[in-house]
Design a protein around this motif. Structure first.
Motif, PDB file in Angstrom:
ATOM      1  N   CYS A   1       0.866  -1.174   0.000  1.00  0.00           N
ATOM      2  CA  CYS A   1       0.000   0.000   0.000  1.00  0.00           C
ATOM      3  C   CYS A   1       0.903   1.225   0.000  1.00  0.00           C
ATOM      4  O   CYS A   1       1.593   1.490   0.991  1.00  0.00           O
ATOM      5  CB  CYS A   1      -0.905   0.001   1.216  1.00  0.00           C
ATOM      6  SG  CYS A   1      -1.897   1.494   1.404  1.00  0.00           S
ATOM      7  N   SER A   2       0.890   1.939  -1.110  1.00  0.00           N
ATOM      8  CA  SER A   2       1.713   3.139  -1.239  1.00  0.00           C
ATOM      9  C   SER A   2       0.882   4.355  -0.889  1.00  0.00           C
ATOM     10  O   SER A   2      -0.244   4.506  -1.374  1.00  0.00           O
ATOM     11  CB  SER A   2       2.242   3.250  -2.668  1.00  0.00           C
ATOM     12  OG  SER A   2       3.113   2.184  -2.953  1.00  0.00           O
ATOM     13  N   ALA A   3       1.453   5.210  -0.087  1.00  0.00           N
ATOM     14  CA  ALA A   3       0.729   6.388   0.383  1.00  0.00           C
ATOM     15  C   ALA A   3       1.339   7.672  -0.151  1.00  0.00           C
ATOM     16  O   ALA A   3       2.566   7.804  -0.225  1.00  0.00           O
ATOM     17  CB  ALA A   3       0.742   6.419   1.906  1.00  0.00           C
ATOM     18  N   THR A   4       0.455   8.587  -0.504  1.00  0.00           N
ATOM     19  CA  THR A   4       0.875   9.933  -0.855  1.00  0.00           C
ATOM     20  C   THR A   4       0.451  10.826   0.285  1.00  0.00           C
ATOM     21  O   THR A   4      -0.729  11.114   0.447  1.00  0.00           O
ATOM     22  CB  THR A   4       0.216  10.388  -2.173  1.00  0.00           C
ATOM     23  OG1 THR A   4       0.582   9.491  -3.209  1.00  0.00           O
ATOM     24  CG2 THR A   4       0.681  11.793  -2.523  1.00  0.00           C
ATOM     25  N   ALA A   5       1.407  11.189   1.101  1.00  0.00           N
ATOM     26  CA  ALA A   5       1.105  12.014   2.275  1.00  0.00           C
ATOM     27  C   ALA A   5       2.406  12.622   2.753  1.00  0.00           C
ATOM     28  O   ALA A   5       3.421  11.927   2.835  1.00  0.00           O
ATOM     29  CB  ALA A   5       0.476  11.183   3.386  1.00  0.00           C
ATOM     30  N   ARG A   6       2.352  13.875   3.090  1.00  0.00           N
ATOM     31  CA  ARG A   6       3.568  14.522   3.571  1.00  0.00           C
ATOM     32  C   ARG A   6       3.979  13.996   4.941  1.00  0.00           C
ATOM     33  O   ARG A   6       5.149  14.058   5.301  1.00  0.00           O
ATOM     34  CB  ARG A   6       3.363  16.030   3.629  1.00  0.00           C
ATOM     35  CG  ARG A   6       3.342  16.678   2.244  1.00  0.00           C
ATOM     36  CD  ARG A   6       3.287  18.175   2.361  1.00  0.00           C
ATOM     37  NE  ARG A   6       2.025  18.617   2.918  1.00  0.00           N
ATOM     38  CZ  ARG A   6       1.743  19.904   3.136  1.00  0.00           C
ATOM     39  NH1 ARG A   6       2.623  20.837   2.880  1.00  0.00           N
ATOM     40  NH2 ARG A   6       0.563  20.229   3.632  1.00  0.00           N
ATOM     41  N   THR A   7       2.995  13.496   5.698  1.00  0.00           N
ATOM     42  CA  THR A   7       3.275  13.040   7.064  1.00  0.00           C
ATOM     43  C   THR A   7       2.838  11.597   7.245  1.00  0.00           C
ATOM     44  O   THR A   7       2.203  11.251   8.241  1.00  0.00           O
ATOM     45  CB  THR A   7       2.556  13.935   8.075  1.00  0.00           C
ATOM     46  OG1 THR A   7       1.147  13.933   7.775  1.00  0.00           O
ATOM     47  CG2 THR A   7       3.081  15.344   8.042  1.00  0.00           C
ATOM     48  N   PHE A   8       3.197  10.745   6.289  1.00  0.00           N
ATOM     49  CA  PHE A   8       2.787   9.340   6.350  1.00  0.00           C
ATOM     50  C   PHE A   8       3.192   8.708   7.673  1.00  0.00           C
ATOM     51  O   PHE A   8       2.447   7.932   8.254  1.00  0.00           O
ATOM     52  CB  PHE A   8       3.420   8.570   5.189  1.00  0.00           C
ATOM     53  CG  PHE A   8       3.220   7.082   5.269  1.00  0.00           C
ATOM     54  CD1 PHE A   8       4.266   6.239   5.603  1.00  0.00           C
ATOM     55  CD2 PHE A   8       1.980   6.534   5.003  1.00  0.00           C
ATOM     56  CE1 PHE A   8       4.084   4.870   5.676  1.00  0.00           C
ATOM     57  CE2 PHE A   8       1.780   5.160   5.067  1.00  0.00           C
ATOM     58  CZ  PHE A   8       2.837   4.324   5.404  1.00  0.00           C
ATOM     59  N   SER A   9       4.374   9.029   8.161  1.00  0.00           N
ATOM     60  CA  SER A   9       4.890   8.392   9.374  1.00  0.00           C
ATOM     61  C   SER A   9       4.080   8.750  10.614  1.00  0.00           C
ATOM     62  O   SER A   9       4.257   8.138  11.663  1.00  0.00           O
ATOM     63  CB  SER A   9       6.359   8.762   9.586  1.00  0.00           C
ATOM     64  OG  SER A   9       6.499  10.152   9.744  1.00  0.00           O
ATOM     65  N   ALA A  10       3.175   9.717  10.494  1.00  0.00           N
ATOM     66  CA  ALA A  10       2.346  10.093  11.647  1.00  0.00           C
ATOM     67  C   ALA A  10       1.127   9.192  11.795  1.00  0.00           C
ATOM     68  O   ALA A  10       0.484   9.182  12.843  1.00  0.00           O
ATOM     69  CB  ALA A  10       1.892  11.539  11.519  1.00  0.00           C
ATOM     70  N   TYR A  11       0.827   8.441  10.746  1.00  0.00           N
ATOM     71  CA  TYR A  11      -0.410   7.661  10.722  1.00  0.00           C
ATOM     72  C   TYR A  11      -0.196   6.204  11.101  1.00  0.00           C
ATOM     73  O   TYR A  11       0.693   5.546  10.560  1.00  0.00           O
ATOM     74  CB  TYR A  11      -1.028   7.701   9.321  1.00  0.00           C
ATOM     75  CG  TYR A  11      -1.556   9.038   8.909  1.00  0.00           C
ATOM     76  CD1 TYR A  11      -0.736   9.967   8.268  1.00  0.00           C
ATOM     77  CD2 TYR A  11      -2.881   9.374   9.138  1.00  0.00           C
ATOM     78  CE1 TYR A  11      -1.221  11.203   7.881  1.00  0.00           C
ATOM     79  CE2 TYR A  11      -3.388  10.608   8.744  1.00  0.00           C
ATOM     80  CZ  TYR A  11      -2.547  11.514   8.119  1.00  0.00           C
ATOM     81  OH  TYR A  11      -3.032  12.734   7.733  1.00  0.00           O
TER      82      TYR A  11
END
Length: 120
Positions: A22-32
């Protein structure tokens, strides 16, 4: 905003393995914190596995314990689901989701899903 794209599904024989990504586009992926869910035909969507933002804590549904492993690579904005010893009852559309930052336990963002079919 978080956009999620799953991949890695397919057709496999019982006892086989697949790894979903699952690839994520998010500036703060590591927060989730992230989760995997699945929905079989005619059934409600069910929880499969979850992982904390750091990867330090994981949770699995009883039905997949000892067979499925969730992991993540924050440098690649990707979460994985390694599925071993697959059974026909694992057949479903698998979705990844990002947990709400404001309301832990609820998932705000969902991917489009990837089909996993296990033949007997």
């Amino acid at each position: 905003q978080v956009q999620l794209v799953e991949s890695g599904g397919g057709l496999v024989q019982a006892g086989g393995s697949l790894r979903l990504s699952c690839s994520a586009t998010a500036r703060t992926f590591s927060a989730y914190s992230m989760g995997w869910f699945r929905q079989a035909p005619g059934k409600e969507r069910e929880f499969v596995a979850a992982i904390s933002w750091s990867g330090g804590a994981t949770y699995n549904a009883d039905s997949v314990k000892g067979r499925f492993t969730i992991s993540r690579d924050n440098a690649k904005n990707t979460v994985y689901l390694q599925m071993n010893n697959l059974k026909p009852e694992d057949t479903a559309v698998y979705y990844c989701a990002a947990e709400s930052l404001a309301s832990p336990g609820n998932y705000d963002y969902w991917g489009q899903g990837t089909q996993v079919t296990v033949s007997s």
